[in-house]
Design a protein around this motif. Structure first.
Motif, PDB file in Angstrom:
ATOM      1  N   ASP A 622       0.818  -1.210   0.000  1.00 30.72           N
ATOM      2  CA  ASP A 622       0.000   0.000   0.000  1.00 30.72           C
ATOM      3  C   ASP A 622       0.852   1.262   0.000  1.00 30.72           C
ATOM      4  OD1 ASP A 622       1.083  -0.123   2.508  1.00 30.72           O
ATOM      5  OD2 ASP A 622      -0.805   0.189   3.588  1.00 30.72           O
ATOM      6  N   GLY A 623       2.171   1.103  -0.175  1.00 37.74           N
ATOM      7  CA  GLY A 623       3.057   2.260  -0.141  1.00 37.74           C
ATOM      8  C   GLY A 623       3.438   2.663   1.255  1.00 37.74           C
ATOM      9  N   ALA A 624       3.063   1.862   2.241  1.00 33.22           N
ATOM     10  CA  ALA A 624       3.340   2.192   3.639  1.00 33.22           C
ATOM     11  C   ALA A 624       3.588   0.918   4.425  1.00 33.22           C
ATOM     12  CB  ALA A 624       2.196   3.009   4.229  1.00 33.22           C
ATOM     13  N   LYS A 625       2.747   0.638   5.431  1.00 35.43           N
ATOM     14  CA  LYS A 625       3.000  -0.452   6.357  1.00 35.43           C
ATOM     15  C   LYS A 625       2.852  -1.834   5.751  1.00 35.43           C
ATOM     16  CE  LYS A 625       1.764   2.129  10.537  1.00 35.43           C
ATOM     17  NZ  LYS A 625       0.887   2.165  11.728  1.00 35.43           N
ATOM     18  N   GLN A 626       2.083  -1.975   4.683  1.00 33.60           N
ATOM     19  CA  GLN A 626       1.870  -3.295   4.099  1.00 33.60           C
ATOM     20  C   GLN A 626       2.942  -3.683   3.082  1.00 33.60           C
ATOM     21  OE1 GLN A 626      -2.136  -4.180   2.801  1.00 33.60           O
ATOM     22  NE2 GLN A 626      -3.032  -2.787   4.324  1.00 33.60           N
ATOM     23  N   ASP A 627       3.889  -2.798   2.828  1.00 29.19           N
ATOM     24  CA  ASP A 627       4.987  -3.138   1.935  1.00 29.19           C
ATOM     25  C   ASP A 627       5.912  -4.141   2.624  1.00 29.19           C
ATOM     26  OD1 ASP A 627       3.821  -1.315   0.324  1.00 29.19           O
ATOM     27  OD2 ASP A 627       5.397   0.197   0.453  1.00 29.19           O
ATOM     28  N   ILE A 628       6.446  -5.077   1.843  1.00 26.41           N
ATOM     29  CA  ILE A 628       7.251  -6.171   2.391  1.00 26.41           C
ATOM     30  C   ILE A 628       8.703  -5.994   1.962  1.00 26.41           C
ATOM     31  CG2 ILE A 628       7.589  -8.667   2.450  1.00 26.41           C
ATOM     32  CD1 ILE A 628       4.628  -8.941   1.667  1.00 26.41           C
ATOM     33  N   GLU A 629       9.620  -5.988   2.933  1.00 29.79           N
ATOM     34  CA  GLU A 629      11.043  -5.912   2.613  1.00 29.79           C
ATOM     35  C   GLU A 629      11.511  -7.269   2.102  1.00 29.79           C
ATOM     36  OE1 GLU A 629      15.298  -5.549   4.922  1.00 29.79           O
ATOM     37  OE2 GLU A 629      13.624  -4.301   5.662  1.00 29.79           O
ATOM     38  N   LEU A 630      12.124  -7.279   0.907  1.00 26.77           N
ATOM     39  CA  LEU A 630      12.592  -8.523   0.298  1.00 26.77           C
ATOM     40  C   LEU A 630      14.094  -8.720   0.441  1.00 26.77           C
ATOM     41  CD1 LEU A 630      10.556  -8.444  -3.049  1.00 26.77           C
ATOM     42  CD2 LEU A 630       9.951  -9.580  -0.902  1.00 26.77           C
TER      43      LEU A 630
END
Length: 713
Positions: A622-630
């Motif tokens: 979502d461009g914020a908290k739901q982004d996942i670091e890969l």
């Protein structure tokens, strides 16, 4: 008696002689005529027929006579201070003089850089390469001082911008080695000049010269170099002859900060100060008392933001003086005042509009003295002799910042003179380099094709083009392996080109300037080519053969097509933020995707949007908290950017390393090219083939200039 200065030689035609102060050579009349012919226009290619008409003035001259005369003159002009032939042979074209000749009003006629040949050797140019890689990587325009600047009509304080025209009263070329001579640094006692020299055989060394050589004495220089190491020139320690270098193994296995004590020049003592973590965009500085090392350090990889650190060289303790910002380059250039009481540094935020700060080591206070209102990649930061102001060279002007009242003065240089680096000898005298962010795009980059990149026995590397000028960005058509689009400066300005079945076709006729086309993306159906120039977005319709100006916001970079070709994901820089936005091609509406920073967007094999933030790879949620670091970078020598092509993931370094990770097999492979890699372009049709932008060494010398203020507003 009239004389000419030809590099290290003083040429006296009437006396039939050349003299370097230590020796005098008499030349026969034929060679004098020949030398005069070349000296009239140094660097210009003179054809054999022109030589016949001018020198011999006969209807026919035997080729052996011309060859013999050229050979004798070339031999006579050889000098220990010259690493290249003073007369260059241009196959089937003629000859040119590769030495500078002063002309009227004290200026110097510079030699013409040779035409780029794809078979020549290439060098790893430290500072030029760093700058070029960054400019091409961020895919956002970097302006010189010709960009919009504060109004000169403002009247008070930091808003006031005074403009002064400089008249150059003396200009002299002071180096003659082949390759790139850059980063001039005059020692605090004004007795020594250090500079970086990138050679055509791949070496990067540091040269240290004694200034004030009297007539009759031979110029002496000390070379700091090693076959398997890169020597990066940093700074002089205040009030001393201690020179700081960063020494890095070519394979990236070791990095050290080293001190070179030249108090007994030409003898020197070397002391290892501390380890470092590979290449960084910036300089380091040792405190006046030798107790502290100030340097910038990224959180991971070349593109991650840099923090400002202070390391105690006695105890090894490290303090963070300025934390790395969430995006942008962070802290780059450092410069201690002459007495060592103040540390000036530049902070490059997301917008790449640098802030200039002063740090007081005694009080540990930071004070911002300037916030520049336009994007600029600085290559130098210099204190004035009286420590009252800072000088920031930027192409055709030098910005002078008064640290007391924060007022600004723009020192405009005459037409044709560019300064990207300088070191003051006095208030009106300096050693300078013409190296600028703009100059990195001229005759310095070429595109190569790499077949079997990870099979050392069968790997083949070939240059795509053999043309004068630079080629930077490229992308292979997703539907036709025989077509690729690329940007090149072959006609006096950057244009979009198409290679179709081996034939190069120019697609655009944009206004010619130094701003490159530095991002290219094909739509999935192969019809449209999106690209960015000067922060503006363009589309080229390959069916209608039509150029469409899509957005002229001057803040666009890195276009990537949506999987359904209905729009583009763009990097936008607005104010002090850099984020991803989505453009709908039908409605032309923009919607913001990320809110804390984002760049280098791409789609993986599953159609998921990925992007980069502070040296880390994220999967968009979502461009914020739901982004996942890969991924996060663990190797500071590699660019902190992952490129995806199908199931394969690539990274690269400016030292020539390329890493490939195959997600389907879990296998990671690495290789090292004999060239410096500035960008990587995976082939969507052939997993065993890559394209890359590599650095080509141009010719760049240092100059000494003296000026006076002509007018002031």
């Amino acid at each position: 008696m009239d004389t000419m200065q030809l590099g290290p030689w003083t040429f006296t035609p009437a006396d039939f002689s050349i003299n370097d102060g230590a020796q005098r050579k008499e030349l026969e009349p034929l060679l004098i005529k020949l030398l005069l012919c070349f000296a009239r226009e140094p660097g210009r290619i003179v054809s054999r027929q022109e030589l016949v008409d001018t020198i011999w003035q006969q209807s026919y001259v035997d080729d052996n006579a011309i060859n013999r005369a050229i050979s004798e003159l070339r031999k006579a002009l050889q000098h220990p201070d010259l690493s290249q032939s003073p007369i260059k042979t241009h196959h089937r074209k003629g000859y040119s003089l590769q030495l500078p000749v002063p002309i009227a009003n004290g200026k110097t006629a510079a030699t013409v850089a040779p035409t780029v040949n794809s078979k020549r050797k290439h060098a790893l140019a430290w500072w030029l390469a760093v700058s070029t890689a960054v400019v091409s990587a961020i895919a956002v325009v970097v302006y010189q001082f010709t960009a919009p600047a504060p109004s000169a009509n403002n009247t008070t304080g930091a808003d006031k911008l005074q403009v002064a025209e400089l008249a150059i009263i003396s200009q002299q070329k002071v180096t003659w080695f082949k390759g790139i001579e850059s980063r001039p640094l005059v020692s605090p006692d004004k007795q020594l000049l250090a500079y970086s020299h990138s050679q055509s055989d791949g070496k990067i060394r540091v040269m240290v010269r004694k200034l004030g050589i009297s007539a009759g004495n031979t110029l002496q220089e000390v070379a700091l170099e090693g076959d398997d190491k890169l020597y990066s020139l940093q700074t002089w320690q205040p009030q001393s002859r201690n020179l700081l270098l960063q020494v890095v193994n070519k394979d990236g296995s070791n990095c050290e900060y080293q001190n070179y004590d030249f108090s007994q020049y030409p003898q020197y003592q070397v002391t290892r100060l501390t380890q470092c973590n590979g290449l960084v965009l910036g300089t380091a500085q040792v405190s006046a008392d030798g107790q502290w090392l100030y340097y910038s350090k990224g959180s991971g990889g070349m593109y991650s933001s840099n923090a400002l650190l202070a390391e105690n060289l006695n105890s090894g303790t490290i303090q963070t003086l300025v934390a790395a910002p969430s995006a942008g380059f962070g802290v780059t250039l450092l410069a201690l005042s002459a007495d060592g009481s103040q540390l000036a540094y530049s902070l490059m935020p997301e917008s790449n509009q640098p802030d200039i700060y002063l740090y007081d080591p005694s009080s540990r206070e930071h004070r911002r003295v300037a916030s520049l209102p336009f994007p600029l990649l600085l290559l130098a930061l210099e204190w004035s002799p009286d420590q009252s102001s800072l000088l920031l060279p930027g192409g055709d002007a030098i910005l002078q910042l008064n640290i007391r009242d924060k007022s600004r003065r723009l020192l405009k240089l005459p037409d044709g003179i560019k300064v990207g680096e300088l070191s003051l000898l006095s208030d009106d005298k300096a050693y300078v380099s013409a190296l600028t962010a703009g100059s990195t795009t001229q005759n310095a980059m070429q595109l190569v094709k790499i077949s079997q990149p990870f099979d050392a026995a069968n790997r083949q590397i070939s240059f795509l083009h053999d043309a004068a000028g630079s080629a930077l960005a490229m992308a292979v058509s997703p539907v036709d392996a025989s077509r690729y689009a690329f940007s090149a400066n072959w006609t006096g300005g950057w244009q979009l080109w198409l290679n179709q079945h081996g034939e190069n076709i120019q697609l655009t006729e944009l206004i010619s300037n130094e701003q490159p086309i530095n991002s290219i993306s094909w739509s999935g159906d192969g019809r449209y080519i999106a690209f960015v120039k000067k922060g503006n977005l363009y589309l080229y319709d390959t069916q209608r053969q039509q150029l469409i100006t899509k957005m002229e916001n001057n803040d666009i970079g890195q276009p990537v097509w949506l999987p359904d070709d209905s729009g583009l994901v763009l990097t936008r820089i607005q104010g002090n933020s850099q984020n991803l936005w989505q453009l709908d091609l039908i409605s032309n509406e923009l919607s913001q995707l990320t809110f804390s920073a984002g760049s280098f967007a791409q789609y993986n094999a599953n159609g998921q949007l990925l992007y980069h933030r502070d040296g880390k790879l994220y999967q968009y949620g979502d461009g914020a908290k739901q982004d996942i670091e890969l991924n996060s970078s663990s190797d500071s020598n590699l660019m902190a950017i992952w490129l995806h092509q199908g199931q394969r993931q690539y990274r690269y370094s400016m030292l020539g390393h390329i890493e490939q990770h195959d997600a389907s097999t879990g296998v990671t492979q690495q290789t090292q090219l004999p060239y410096q890699v500035l960008a990587l372009h995976p082939d969507p049709h052939n997993p065993d083939q890559l394209y890359a932008t590599v650095f080509v060494t141009p010719e760049l010398a240092l100059e000494f200039i003296q000026w006076q203020v002509a007018t002031a507003d």
